[in-house]
Design a protein around this motif. Structure first.
Motif, PDB file in Angstrom:
ATOM      1  N   TRP A  52       0.791  -1.133   0.149  1.00  0.00           N
ATOM      2  CA  TRP A  52       0.015  -0.067   0.081  1.00  0.00           C
ATOM      3  C   TRP A  52       0.709   1.354  -0.119  1.00  0.00           C
ATOM      4  O   TRP A  52       0.339   2.457  -0.121  1.00  0.00           O
ATOM      5  CB  TRP A  52      -0.872   0.034   1.315  1.00  0.00           C
ATOM      6  CG  TRP A  52      -0.190  -0.140   2.407  1.00  0.00           C
ATOM      7  CD1 TRP A  52       0.247   1.136   3.249  1.00  0.00           C
ATOM      8  CD2 TRP A  52       0.270  -1.009   2.979  1.00  0.00           C
ATOM      9  NE1 TRP A  52       0.935   0.545   4.370  1.00  0.00           N
ATOM     10  CE2 TRP A  52       0.893  -0.721   4.373  1.00  0.00           C
ATOM     11  CE3 TRP A  52       0.003  -2.498   3.226  1.00  0.00           C
ATOM     12  CZ2 TRP A  52       1.286  -1.798   5.284  1.00  0.00           C
ATOM     13  CZ3 TRP A  52       0.482  -3.604   3.939  1.00  0.00           C
ATOM     14  CH2 TRP A  52       1.110  -3.044   5.041  1.00  0.00           C
ATOM     15  N   GLU A  70      -5.654   6.622   0.078  1.00  0.00           N
ATOM     16  CA  GLU A  70      -5.759   5.289   0.162  1.00  0.00           C
ATOM     17  C   GLU A  70      -4.856   4.487   1.239  1.00  0.00           C
ATOM     18  O   GLU A  70      -5.232   3.671   2.035  1.00  0.00           O
ATOM     19  CB  GLU A  70      -5.249   4.614  -1.227  1.00  0.00           C
ATOM     20  CG  GLU A  70      -6.206   4.692  -2.513  1.00  0.00           C
ATOM     21  CD  GLU A  70      -5.966   4.200  -3.584  1.00  0.00           C
ATOM     22  OE1 GLU A  70      -6.761   3.859  -4.512  1.00  0.00           O
ATOM     23  OE2 GLU A  70      -4.540   4.214  -3.927  1.00  0.00           O
ATOM     24  N   THR A  98      -6.212   2.476   4.546  1.00  0.00           N
ATOM     25  CA  THR A  98      -5.530   1.061   4.571  1.00  0.00           C
ATOM     26  C   THR A  98      -5.108   0.947   6.293  1.00  0.00           C
ATOM     27  O   THR A  98      -5.188   0.207   6.688  1.00  0.00           O
ATOM     28  CB  THR A  98      -4.268   0.929   3.587  1.00  0.00           C
ATOM     29  OG1 THR A  98      -4.625   1.155   2.304  1.00  0.00           O
ATOM     30  CG2 THR A  98      -3.751  -0.546   3.934  1.00  0.00           C
ATOM     31  N   ALA A 131      -8.072   0.718   8.158  1.00  0.00           N
ATOM     32  CA  ALA A 131      -8.792  -0.714   8.157  1.00  0.00           C
ATOM     33  C   ALA A 131      -7.710  -1.691   8.906  1.00  0.00           C
ATOM     34  O   ALA A 131      -8.339  -2.618   9.521  1.00  0.00           O
ATOM     35  CB  ALA A 131      -8.557  -0.983   6.645  1.00  0.00           C
ATOM     36  N   ILE A 172     -16.731  -0.968   4.682  1.00  0.00           N
ATOM     37  CA  ILE A 172     -15.650  -1.104   3.873  1.00  0.00           C
ATOM     38  C   ILE A 172     -15.990  -2.207   2.688  1.00  0.00           C
ATOM     39  O   ILE A 172     -15.902  -1.848   1.404  1.00  0.00           O
ATOM     40  CB  ILE A 172     -14.538  -1.805   4.644  1.00  0.00           C
ATOM     41  CG1 ILE A 172     -14.035  -0.861   5.615  1.00  0.00           C
ATOM     42  CG2 ILE A 172     -13.378  -2.147   3.629  1.00  0.00           C
ATOM     43  CD1 ILE A 172     -12.798  -1.449   6.581  1.00  0.00           C
ATOM     44  N   ALA A 182     -16.395  -1.097  -1.340  1.00  0.00           N
ATOM     45  CA  ALA A 182     -15.516  -2.068  -2.375  1.00  0.00           C
ATOM     46  C   ALA A 182     -16.383  -2.318  -3.419  1.00  0.00           C
ATOM     47  O   ALA A 182     -16.235  -2.406  -4.626  1.00  0.00           O
ATOM     48  CB  ALA A 182     -14.773  -3.269  -1.547  1.00  0.00           C
ATOM     49  N   ILE A 242     -11.510   5.579  -2.770  1.00  0.00           N
ATOM     50  CA  ILE A 242     -12.278   4.464  -2.013  1.00  0.00           C
ATOM     51  C   ILE A 242     -12.573   5.056  -0.542  1.00  0.00           C
ATOM     52  O   ILE A 242     -13.464   4.950   0.150  1.00  0.00           O
ATOM     53  CB  ILE A 242     -11.208   3.158  -1.891  1.00  0.00           C
ATOM     54  CG1 ILE A 242     -12.017   1.827  -1.024  1.00  0.00           C
ATOM     55  CG2 ILE A 242     -10.018   3.363  -1.238  1.00  0.00           C
ATOM     56  CD1 ILE A 242     -13.337   1.279  -1.891  1.00  0.00           C
ATOM     57  N   ILE A 256     -15.893   4.962   1.273  1.00  0.00           N
ATOM     58  CA  ILE A 256     -16.198   4.367   2.609  1.00  0.00           C
ATOM     59  C   ILE A 256     -16.729   5.405   3.434  1.00  0.00           C
ATOM     60  O   ILE A 256     -17.737   5.056   4.618  1.00  0.00           O
ATOM     61  CB  ILE A 256     -14.857   3.748   2.869  1.00  0.00           C
ATOM     62  CG1 ILE A 256     -14.512   2.569   2.178  1.00  0.00           C
ATOM     63  CG2 ILE A 256     -14.974   3.149   4.529  1.00  0.00           C
ATOM     64  CD1 ILE A 256     -13.009   2.013   2.487  1.00  0.00           C
ATOM     65  N   THR A 292     -10.404  -2.607  -5.354  1.00  0.00           N
ATOM     66  CA  THR A 292     -11.636  -3.459  -4.842  1.00  0.00           C
ATOM     67  C   THR A 292     -11.307  -4.681  -4.061  1.00  0.00           C
ATOM     68  O   THR A 292     -11.803  -4.905  -2.732  1.00  0.00           O
ATOM     69  CB  THR A 292     -12.549  -3.953  -6.297  1.00  0.00           C
ATOM     70  OG1 THR A 292     -12.847  -2.863  -7.059  1.00  0.00           O
ATOM     71  CG2 THR A 292     -13.544  -4.767  -5.941  1.00  0.00           C
ATOM     72  N   TRP A 316     -10.240  -4.364  -0.349  1.00  0.00           N
ATOM     73  CA  TRP A 316     -11.151  -3.677   0.376  1.00  0.00           C
ATOM     74  C   TRP A 316     -12.472  -4.880   0.832  1.00  0.00           C
ATOM     75  O   TRP A 316     -12.859  -4.987   1.829  1.00  0.00           O
ATOM     76  CB  TRP A 316     -11.837  -2.482  -0.165  1.00  0.00           C
ATOM     77  CG  TRP A 316     -10.660  -1.443  -0.210  1.00  0.00           C
ATOM     78  CD1 TRP A 316     -10.164  -1.160  -1.795  1.00  0.00           C
ATOM     79  CD2 TRP A 316      -9.887  -0.756   0.561  1.00  0.00           C
ATOM     80  NE1 TRP A 316      -9.064  -0.196  -1.444  1.00  0.00           N
ATOM     81  CE2 TRP A 316      -8.943   0.300  -0.107  1.00  0.00           C
ATOM     82  CE3 TRP A 316     -10.046  -0.744   2.058  1.00  0.00           C
ATOM     83  CZ2 TRP A 316      -8.149   0.944   0.423  1.00  0.00           C
ATOM     84  CZ3 TRP A 316      -9.221   0.342   2.660  1.00  0.00           C
ATOM     85  CH2 TRP A 316      -8.042   0.904   1.846  1.00  0.00           C
ATOM     86  N   GLY A 335     -13.036  -6.114   4.317  1.00  0.00           N
ATOM     87  CA  GLY A 335     -14.167  -5.956   5.009  1.00  0.00           C
ATOM     88  C   GLY A 335     -14.754  -7.348   5.515  1.00  0.00           C
ATOM     89  O   GLY A 335     -15.454  -7.487   6.598  1.00  0.00           O
TER      90      GLY A 335
END
Length: 887
Positions: A7, A14, A18, A21, A107, A111, A173, A177, A312, A315, A319
């Protein structure tokens, strides 16, 4: 390292999302680990049940040379057992589940908006169907049964996601979200403030259970091959394959991994009963999930753009991962063992089925590449002969076959878990009949599951049905036995007076759970009730070593040893016992000190007096033993115990008696005697005890006639010996001989002969008042005389000397008061009547003075009377002359 921190090459938004998340996943994993350590501890507490018992200790002692006369009075002991509580819901667990699962769902939906039209619509249709099956109308938003919440949720989620999908494909994204997260928060607030359900969070979790279960199972199946993929990477990456083929390494570790899965499968299906220390399916599931964070990237890249990993795939995976972790933690927090077993079967059987096919997939597609010593992991998802989709379909088919071999037991367990959740919901809303029906439906699906049977036992206990509770506790022990269920069963059997059944139950429990300090403690206490001291001591000592609440078995050890040991062993116990900052232990410690007749200064534990003044068993025992042990050291119990007696009517008389001990030895002896005298006039079950204590106190004060009067109604040896001592000290040796001879005939004892010899030797008890009187005469002062009076306010020598001293100081009122108080119990003392007569004349009370003169004539020796009358008559003549002159 670039592949590991993939990432870092993404955009700042993003990267930030990340990190968020990963942080959510980490906290969710912590939540899962905390709840899964001991699932039953989340819903069942170990309560401590305290029981009060009595033994006798000698607190009041009259020393006669080498011999002492004491009376036995109650001292209190506390014993404690563990009792497993009824099953209760941890609502913090429910709240945490919703927090993490909604994060995962947000999340996941974010996605979904980045996918193509077909997959987006398919995903949203499935989501809306799950919303419909979740029965949002049960939350009662906008009225009971109103489906407006469902329509609002569909409109908000559908509208926002479609807007992102169709009109703003340029949004990253993070914005997607955040937008969906705002919708989620709004709906959560709407439910929190508008729902008329008693427990909205639990209601929603119970009815939406199928959605979260399917998402979790789907995630476990998706990640089922990740460990095998990691083994391919381990065998063919870096320097591992240099110099020799990685094929052998891969085959060896893959076969070992599959063998482990096979053993787990055979053990879970009860086809083998080997006591093996195998890797837990929990670790296998977590390992697959964590490895999949990186492994799923290669799989997403192989989809030809259908699921791009950056926008996609990552995520979707995160999720689902967060949802799976939070749902599993929630089930562990509810101790819903059939669901946990279902997920365990999905992990083991899913990985076994998928990994066998994946091994075939790897070998048939990449064997030549293995032989060429190339990095197979780089082309793992680019099959040459046999496709990945086919592999997964065949693997899923094998999984269905494995479930079918178990007669779909995992499916039945999942259904049982659903009914358990509904049972929990209605148990919390006090709809016990409905709750019972749901639990019974769960039992029909899986009759051995612990959750349903323990919950039914809990309901039976609440309804007072012990037979049903014992049945369901036994059912709970069939498959997944627990220390809590054994404790519950043995407790009910003991209440039903089925002692041997209770012992057998606990013995079986300690065999299965040899480190359960709770069961060991309870077994030791059962043995102690039958006076099997050796077994009781053995199990309590083991319990002390195997529980984090060692103070409880320590308390019990003190109690049983105090009941069953001699003086030397009590001394050993007192010196070897480790001090505990635990009220019940301290209560028993004071009881042991009372038994040893050790009354050294102790500090009052203020926590023994609760703020509301309502005493527990341990508080009551501690205060009673403290008041008795510290009667000569601390006068405070005489003040606070009567207040506590008023707040605790059932314990009132006992607390009041303890207060009298402190009052007698450290406060007003007159007040204590008057109160206890009043109690002796009421015929009751404790009349003997009150007469015995009062008789001994009077004996200590030298009031022998009154002591004889009270001790004469006391049955048994203590009353007879007390009367003999009182008669001997009041120069009635003939009566004392008769009493002791009769006692010797009934109960021959060398001690009685020794007592007779002591009494007839002319020895008298030493009173502290005598030495204090000498000090007061040598150094006359208010303080010195007050000290002597406090020790014995009825001694005629002390009171006469004090009265004369106060008369000299013209403190006639004080002198008059102490003389009147002394005469209340010592009315045959001529010196007191002398002072009474003098004081009466000094106050001009000639009639009372003449009464005193008559009493002196009646009780004093002739010589003493002549000496008195020579002083009295001039005083009276002077007062009469003064009155005549005044007239």
């Amino acid at each position: 390292m670039k592949e590991f921190f993939f990432w870092k090459v993404w955009s700042p938004s993003e990267r930030n999302m990340t990190v968020a998340a990963f942080l959510a996943l980490f906290v969710a994993l912590v939540f899962f680990l905390v709840k899964s350590i001991d699932p039953l501890a989340n819903v069942i507490r170990w309560n401590v049940v305290s029981e009060l018992s009595e033994t006798t200790a000698v607190l009041d002692i009259l020393q006669l040379g080498q011999w002492q006369y004491g009376i036995s009075t109650p001292t209190h002991l506390v014993t404690e057992s563990f009792m497993a509580s009824v099953m209760e819901t941890d609502f913090l667990n429910v709240t945490a589940f919703w927090a993490f699962s909604l994060i995962g769902l947000t999340i996941l939906l974010g996605a979904l908006t980045t996918m193509s039209r077909f997959y987006y619509l398919a995903g949203m249709i499935a989501f809306i169907m799950f919303l419909a099956f979740s029965r949002l109308e049960t939350l009662g938003v906008f009225g009971e049964g109103n489906r407006a919440l469902f329509l609002i949720a569909v409109a908000l989620y559908g509208g926002v996601t479609y807007y992102f999908h169709a009109f703003r494909p340029d949004f990253g994204i993070a914005k997607r979200i955040i937008g969906i997260g705002i919708v989620t928060i709004l709906l959560a607030l709407l439910v929190a403030f508008a729902s008329n359900a008693q427990f909205p969070s639990l209601t929603a979790a119970s009815y939406s259970y199928p959605f979260w279960l399917i998402m979790t199972v789907l995630f476990l199946i998706v990640t089922a091959t990740e460990i095998m993929a990691a083994l391919v990477w381990l065998s063919t990456s870096g320097s591992t394959g240099k110099g020799k083929s990685g094929l052998v390494n891969f085959l060896v570790i893959s076969i070992l991994y599959l063998l482990l899965l096979l053993l787990l499968y055979l053990r879970n299906t009860k086809q083998i009963d080997w006591e093996l220390t195998l890797v837990s399916p929990v670790f296998l599931g977590l390992a697959a999930g964590l490895l999949g964070i990186w492994g799923f990237r290669k799989r997403a890249d192989s989809t030809d753009g259908i699921i791009p990993f950056r926008s996609t795939g990552f995520w979707l995976y995160m999720g689902m991962f967060i949802i799976a972790v939070s749902f599993t933690a929630y089930m562990a927090g509810m101790a819903n063992d059939p669901v946990l077993e279902t997920l365990e079967d999905v992990v083991v059987e899913g990985q076994l089925a998928m990994s066998v096919l994946f091994l075939f997939y790897v070998l048939i597609n990449f064997l030549p590449i293995f032989q060429q010593k190339l990095a197979v992991h780089k082309v793992l998802y680019k099959p040459l002969r046999f496709g990945l989709t086919q592999t997964r379909l065949f693997g899923f088919t094998i999984l269905i076959v494995l479930f079918s071999i178990q007669r779909l037991l995992p499916v039945n367990q999942a259904i049982a878990g659903y009914f358990n959740g509904l049972g929990d919901l209605h148990a919390n809303t006090a709809e016990f009949s409905l709750s019972e029906q749901y639990y019974k439906l769960a039992v029909q699906q899986e009759f051995q599951n612990h959750k349903s049977n323990y919950a039914l036992a809990s309901l039976a206990i609440r309804q007072g049905d012990r037979n049903a509770a014992a049945f369901y506790f036994r059912q709970a022990l069939l498959k997944n036995p627990s220390a809590q269920a054994y404790a519950g069963l043995s407790g009910i059997l003991a209440q039903e007076n089925l002692f041997f059944d209770a012992v057998y139950s606990l013995q079986e429990g300690t065999h299965r759970f040899p480190k359960s300090g709770e069961l060991l403690n309870n077994l030791g206490m059962l043995y102690s009730k039958t006076n099997v001291a050796d077994s009781a001591y053995f199990y309590l000592a083991k319990a002390k070593e195997n529980t984090n609440r060692a103070e409880i078995p320590s308390t019990n050890l003190l109690a049983i040893l105090a009941k069953s040991t001699d003086e030397s062993l009590l001394d050993s116990l007192a010196t070897e016992s480790e001090q505990q900052n635990y009220l019940s232990w301290q209560a028993n410690w004071l009881a042991v000190q009372n038994l040893r007749q050790k009354f050294s200064k102790e500090t009052l534990n203020q926590s023994a007096i609760p703020a509301d003044s309502l005493l527990s068993v341990s508080s009551f025992a501690y205060l009673m033993n403290y008041a008795a042990n510290q009667a000569k050291q601390d006068s405070l119990p005489a003040k606070f115990l009567p207040t506590l007696a008023a707040k605790n009517p059932v314990l009132s008389q006992d607390l009041s008696l303890a207060a009298l001990y402190s009052e007698y030895y450290s406060g007003s002896k007159l007040k204590a005697l008057e109160t206890l005298t009043g109690w002796t006039e009421d015929a009751g079950e404790k009349s003997d005890l009150y007469h015995k204590i009062l008789g001994h106190w009077l004996l200590q004060l030298g009031l022998y006639d009154q002591a004889i009067e009270n001790l004469s109604v006391v049955e048994g040896v203590e009353g007879t010996i007390g009367m003999a001592v009182a008669n001997a000290l009041s120069d009635k040796q003939a009566v004392a001989v008769v009493l002791l001879d009769k006692l010797q005939e009934k109960q021959p004892s060398a001690a009685i002969a020794q007592l007779k010899q002591t009494l007839f030797s002319g020895v008298k008890p030493k009173s502290p008042a005598d030495s204090l009187l000498k000090v007061a005469k040598r150094s006359p002062s208010d303080k010195n005389f007050d000290n002597a009076i406090r020790v014995n306010p009825f001694d005629e020598h002390v009171i006469a000397a004090a009265s004369a001293f106060y008369r000299q100081k013209k403190a006639t009122a004080k002198a008059y008061k102490i003389v009147l108080n002394a005469l209340r119990y010592n009315e045959y003392a001529p010196q007191l009547w002398e002072q009474y007569a003098y004081l009466s004349l000094e106050q001009g009370l000639i009639g009372q003075g003449n009464e005193g003169e008559q009493k002196v004539r009646q009780y004093a020796l002739p010589a003493d009377y002549q000496q008195f009358i020579m002083r009295y008559q001039p005083m009276r003549a002077l007062i009469e002359k003064q009155r005549a002159e005044f007239q």
